[in-house]
Write an enzyme that holds these catalytic residues in place. Structure first.
Site, PDB file in Angstrom:
ATOM      1  N   GLY A  46      18.245  28.179  29.797  1.00 42.23           N
ATOM      2  CA  GLY A  46      19.223  29.112  29.233  1.00 42.23           C
ATOM      3  C   GLY A  46      18.634  29.777  28.010  1.00 42.23           C
ATOM      4  CD  GLN A  51      18.686  30.084  22.024  1.00 42.72           C
ATOM      5  OE1 GLN A  51      19.213  30.338  23.096  1.00 42.72           O
ATOM      6  NE2 GLN A  51      17.963  29.004  21.819  1.00 42.72           N
ATOM      7  CB  CYS A  94      18.371  23.782  21.351  1.00 50.59           C
ATOM      8  SG  CYS A  94      18.732  25.466  20.810  1.00 50.59           S
ATOM      9  CG  LEU A  95      14.375  27.159  24.795  1.00 49.66           C
ATOM     10  CD1 LEU A  95      14.381  28.457  25.600  1.00 49.66           C
ATOM     11  CD2 LEU A  95      13.186  26.285  25.191  1.00 49.66           C
ATOM     12  CG  HIS A 136      23.268  24.671  24.568  1.00 46.45           C
ATOM     13  ND1 HIS A 136      22.765  23.518  24.002  1.00 46.45           N
ATOM     14  CD2 HIS A 136      22.418  25.671  24.176  1.00 46.45           C
ATOM     15  CE1 HIS A 136      21.692  23.818  23.293  1.00 46.45           C
ATOM     16  NE2 HIS A 136      21.448  25.122  23.382  1.00 46.45           N
ATOM     17  CD  GLU A 137      21.937  28.896  26.383  1.00 47.74           C
ATOM     18  OE1 GLU A 137      21.749  29.596  25.382  1.00 47.74           O
ATOM     19  OE2 GLU A 137      21.217  27.927  26.686  1.00 47.74           O
ATOM     20  CG  HIS A 140      22.728  29.384  21.104  1.00 46.79           C
ATOM     21  ND1 HIS A 140      22.151  28.951  19.933  1.00 46.79           N
ATOM     22  CD2 HIS A 140      22.133  28.664  22.087  1.00 46.79           C
ATOM     23  CE1 HIS A 140      21.244  28.016  20.192  1.00 46.79           C
ATOM     24  NE2 HIS A 140      21.217  27.820  21.505  1.00 46.79           N
TER      25      HIS A 140
HETATM   26  O1  K1U Z   1      19.741  27.435  24.508  1.00 44.33           O
HETATM   27  C1  K1U Z   1      18.613  27.001  24.641  1.00 44.33           C
HETATM   28  O2  K1U Z   1      17.902  26.816  23.681  1.00 44.33           O
HETATM   29  C2  K1U Z   1      18.077  26.658  26.003  1.00 44.33           C
HETATM   30  C3  K1U Z   1      18.258  25.202  26.379  1.00 44.33           C
HETATM   31  C4  K1U Z   1      19.467  25.098  27.273  1.00 44.33           C
HETATM   32  C5  K1U Z   1      20.061  23.733  27.439  1.00 44.33           C
HETATM   33  C6  K1U Z   1      19.320  22.663  27.871  1.00 44.33           C
HETATM   34  C7  K1U Z   1      19.910  21.415  28.059  1.00 44.33           C
HETATM   35  C8  K1U Z   1      21.246  21.268  27.812  1.00 44.33           C
HETATM   36  C9  K1U Z   1      21.979  22.324  27.372  1.00 44.33           C
HETATM   37  C10 K1U Z   1      21.398  23.574  27.200  1.00 44.33           C
HETATM   38  C11 K1U Z   1      16.991  24.754  27.108  1.00 44.33           C
HETATM   39  O3  K1U Z   1      16.663  25.280  28.112  1.00 44.33           O
HETATM   40  S1  K1U Z   1      16.105  23.441  26.422  1.00 44.33           S
HETATM   41  C12 K1U Z   1      14.807  23.180  27.629  1.00 44.33           C
HETATM   42  C13 K1U Z   1      15.273  22.461  28.855  1.00 44.33           C
HETATM   43  O4  K1U Z   1      16.318  21.858  28.851  1.00 44.33           O
HETATM   44  C14 K1U Z   1      14.453  22.484  30.079  1.00 44.33           C
HETATM   45  C15 K1U Z   1      13.215  23.074  30.120  1.00 44.33           C
HETATM   46  C16 K1U Z   1      12.480  23.081  31.302  1.00 44.33           C
HETATM   47  C17 K1U Z   1      12.968  22.485  32.426  1.00 44.33           C
HETATM   48  C18 K1U Z   1      14.191  21.873  32.406  1.00 44.33           C
HETATM   49  C19 K1U Z   1      14.949  21.875  31.230  1.00 44.33           C
HETATM   50 ZN    ZN Z   2      20.093  26.361  22.405  1.00 40.71          ZN
END
Ligand code: K1U
Ligand code: ZN
Length: 170
Positions: A46, A51, A94-95, A136-137, A140
């Site tokens: 996401g 972000q 979260c990125l 979660h998004e 944000h």
């Molecule tokens: O909002 C963001 O920063 C993105 C976030 C979304 C998220 C992940 C987990 C739970 C709630 C919301 C991410 O994508 S973090 C990276 C991640 O979870 C992932 C990366 C590669 C493969 C699978 C998962």
């Molecule tokens: Zn996030």
């Protein structure tokens, strides 16, 4: 298409309430495409516009497994219209908080209204990882980040680790 830099916390843009999109035009469609490219490259499941430094109510998602065809979702002006009473816990990342993970409790299921990239109104029902990720998004877009749900001790630990990492990266 372009890769956009992802803001890392603490950054004041991540704490602002994003503005609704008034017209779905080519500029918004290009932003959605750039955000998807950035999300896949990170990699993530996401990404919300704040972000990447854009304070607009726009987000992208794709929770499909890596070995399957992509299923990108482009979402504009989302609103949660119903939430389940049932709550579940998921270990979120979260990125904007690289390498930090924590358990967050959220409603198990949600219904969300939004506009698609053609400006058409849509409604989706989400459960499982899609539900967690879209909540979660949407947070944000409201200036809320996952560490806001943690105790102040856990939040401070994460912020300290992030600041230490940023100093090492300088
Ligand atoms: O909002 C963001 O920063 C993105 C976030 C979304 C998220 C992940 C987990 C739970 C709630 C919301 C991410 O994508 S973090 C990276 C991640 O979870 C992932 C990366 C590669 C493969 C699978 C998962
Ligand atoms: Zn996030």
């Amino acid at each position: 298409m372009a890769l956009l830099p992802i803001l890392v916390a603490p950054n004041p843009i991540l704490k602002k309430v994003a503005k609704p999109v008034t017209t779905v035009d080519d500029e918004i469609r290009a932003l959605l495409d750039d955000m998807l490219e950035t999300m896949y490259a990170a990699p993530g499941i996401g990404l919300a516009a704040p972000q990447v430094g854009v304070s607009k109510r726009v987000l992208v998602l794709d929770i499909s497994p890596v070995d399957r065809d992509p299923e990108p979702l482009k979402i504009i002006n989302p609103e949660i219209i119903t939430k389940s009473d049932e709550i579940k816990v998921y270990e979120e990342g979260c990125l904007s908080f690289p390498d930090q993970f924590a358990d967050v409790k959220r409603p198990t299921e949600v219904s969300v209204s939004y506009m698609d990239e053609q400006g058409e109104k849509q409604v989706m029902h989400a459960d499982g990882l899609l539900s967690t990720c879209i909540q979660h998004e949407i947070d944000h877009l409201n200036g809320i980040v996952f560490v806001d749900y943690l105790s102040s001790i856990k939040r401070s630990m994460i912020m300290r680790k992030l600041k230490k990492q940023q100093k090492l990266d300088e």
